[in-house]
Design a protein around this motif. Structure first.
Motif, PDB file in Angstrom:
ATOM      1  N   TRP A 132       2.526  -6.531 -11.120  1.00 15.61           N
ATOM      2  CA  TRP A 132       1.890  -5.247 -10.343  1.00 15.61           C
ATOM      3  C   TRP A 132       1.212  -5.108 -11.439  1.00 15.61           C
ATOM      4  O   TRP A 132       0.267  -4.509 -12.083  1.00 15.61           O
ATOM      5  CB  TRP A 132       3.299  -3.904 -10.414  1.00 15.61           C
ATOM      6  CG  TRP A 132       3.929  -3.632  -9.155  1.00 15.61           C
ATOM      7  CD1 TRP A 132       4.967  -4.866  -9.628  1.00 15.61           C
ATOM      8  CD2 TRP A 132       3.891  -3.991  -7.974  1.00 15.61           C
ATOM      9  NE1 TRP A 132       6.393  -4.393  -8.366  1.00 15.61           N
ATOM     10  CE2 TRP A 132       5.668  -4.108  -6.804  1.00 15.61           C
ATOM     11  CE3 TRP A 132       3.099  -3.573  -7.126  1.00 15.61           C
ATOM     12  CZ2 TRP A 132       5.852  -3.805  -5.847  1.00 15.61           C
ATOM     13  CZ3 TRP A 132       3.678  -2.951  -5.024  1.00 15.61           C
ATOM     14  CH2 TRP A 132       4.477  -4.108  -5.312  1.00 15.61           C
TER      15      TRP A 132
ATOM     16  N   GLY B 186      -3.948  -1.199  -9.296  1.00  8.53           N
ATOM     17  CA  GLY B 186      -3.448  -0.237  -7.211  1.00  8.53           C
ATOM     18  C   GLY B 186      -5.487  -0.356  -7.707  1.00  8.53           C
ATOM     19  O   GLY B 186      -6.449   0.308  -8.446  1.00  8.53           O
TER      20      GLY B 186
ATOM     21  N   ARG C 135       5.673   3.488  -0.654  1.00  8.35           N
ATOM     22  CA  ARG C 135       5.312   1.998  -1.116  1.00  8.35           C
ATOM     23  C   ARG C 135       5.637   1.318   0.575  1.00  8.35           C
ATOM     24  O   ARG C 135       6.458   0.946   0.270  1.00  8.35           O
ATOM     25  CB  ARG C 135       4.977   1.278  -2.095  1.00  8.35           C
ATOM     26  CG  ARG C 135       4.377   0.115  -2.469  1.00  8.35           C
ATOM     27  CD  ARG C 135       4.209  -0.274  -3.825  1.00  8.35           C
ATOM     28  NE  ARG C 135       3.543   1.165  -4.965  1.00  8.35           N
ATOM     29  CZ  ARG C 135       3.922   0.560  -6.102  1.00  8.35           C
ATOM     30  NH1 ARG C 135       3.904  -0.630  -6.864  1.00  8.35           N
ATOM     31  NH2 ARG C 135       3.372   1.912  -6.430  1.00  8.35           N
TER      32      ARG C 135
ATOM     33  N   TYR D 154      -1.771  -1.896  -3.735  1.00  6.90           N
ATOM     34  CA  TYR D 154      -1.013  -2.743  -5.214  1.00  6.90           C
ATOM     35  C   TYR D 154      -1.606  -4.330  -4.650  1.00  6.90           C
ATOM     36  O   TYR D 154      -0.624  -4.519  -4.428  1.00  6.90           O
ATOM     37  CB  TYR D 154      -0.380  -2.088  -4.996  1.00  6.90           C
ATOM     38  CG  TYR D 154       0.074  -0.588  -5.628  1.00  6.90           C
ATOM     39  CD1 TYR D 154      -0.534   0.130  -4.990  1.00  6.90           C
ATOM     40  CD2 TYR D 154      -0.461  -0.424  -6.507  1.00  6.90           C
ATOM     41  CE1 TYR D 154      -0.296   1.580  -4.918  1.00  6.90           C
ATOM     42  CE2 TYR D 154      -0.633   0.935  -7.093  1.00  6.90           C
ATOM     43  CZ  TYR D 154       0.033   1.511  -6.540  1.00  6.90           C
ATOM     44  OH  TYR D 154      -0.061   3.430  -6.535  1.00  6.90           O
TER      45      TYR D 154
ATOM     46  N   ARG E 211       0.542  -1.280   0.301  1.00  8.81           N
ATOM     47  CA  ARG E 211       0.003  -0.031  -0.460  1.00  8.81           C
ATOM     48  C   ARG E 211       0.492   1.369  -0.247  1.00  8.81           C
ATOM     49  O   ARG E 211       2.565   0.854   0.722  1.00  8.81           O
ATOM     50  CB  ARG E 211      -0.864  -0.084   1.350  1.00  8.81           C
ATOM     51  CG  ARG E 211      -0.071  -0.011   2.560  1.00  8.81           C
ATOM     52  CD  ARG E 211      -1.133  -0.405   3.287  1.00  8.81           C
ATOM     53  NE  ARG E 211      -0.520   0.005   5.058  1.00  8.81           N
ATOM     54  CZ  ARG E 211      -1.373  -0.155   6.319  1.00  8.81           C
ATOM     55  NH1 ARG E 211      -2.436  -0.198   6.090  1.00  8.81           N
ATOM     56  NH2 ARG E 211      -0.876   0.524   7.376  1.00  8.81           N
ATOM     57  N   GLN E 212       0.084   2.242  -0.515  1.00  9.60           N
ATOM     58  CA  GLN E 212       0.911   3.366  -0.002  1.00  9.60           C
ATOM     59  C   GLN E 212      -0.016   4.499  -0.409  1.00  9.60           C
ATOM     60  O   GLN E 212      -0.853   5.141  -0.871  1.00  9.60           O
ATOM     61  CB  GLN E 212       1.485   4.090  -2.005  1.00  9.60           C
ATOM     62  CG  GLN E 212       2.298   5.007  -2.016  1.00  9.60           C
ATOM     63  CD  GLN E 212       3.315   4.564  -3.489  1.00  9.60           C
ATOM     64  OE1 GLN E 212       2.687   4.364  -3.947  1.00  9.60           O
ATOM     65  NE2 GLN E 212       4.193   5.853  -3.721  1.00  9.60           N
TER      66      GLN E 212
END
Length: 123
Positions: A113, A116, A45, A95, A38-39
């Motif tokens: 990835w 998000g 991140r 993410y 997570r960011q």
């Protein structure tokens, strides 16, 4: 090659729950570790949780241990993050990531990835 698409984010009140999903395509998903990161806005991140390819082992950041549960369904090529007892500090873009032969909290080690999904927890 693995493509990942997250879903399930949204706005929830503190104490509530959300379940994030990660839909994967590609032949190597079943051989890949799945991680959730997570960011928060304006921050770096950070690792949230990871699960091995077989689902036999999991790892959690201390900040989410006991509240979040990571799981996967290799037959459906899906990864999940069940988030309970959410707190405002859990607000972030979440993410999904995947990588073969990785077992680490380091984001840079995951090759694939998703785009998000935003999770916002109101107080």
């Amino acid at each position: 090659q693995v493509q990942l698409v997250e879903s399930g984010g949204g706005l929830v009140q503190a104490g509530g729950s959300l379940r994030l999903s990660c839909a994967a395509s590609g032949r190597t998903f079943g051989s890949s570790t799945v991680g959730w990161f997570r960011q928060p806005s304006g921050k770096e991140r950070e690792f949230v949780a990871a699960i091995t390819a077989s689902g036999g082992a999991t790892n959690y950041a201390d900040s989410v241990k006991g509240r979040f549960t990571i799981s996967r369904d290799n037959a459906k090529k899906m990864g999940y993050l069940q988030m309970n007892s959410l707190k405002p500090e859990d607000t972030a873009v979440y993410y999904c990531a995947a990588g073969i032969a990785v077992w680490t909290v380091e984001a840079g080690r995951y090759r694939y990835w998703g785009q998000g999904t935003q999770v916002t927890v109101s107080s």
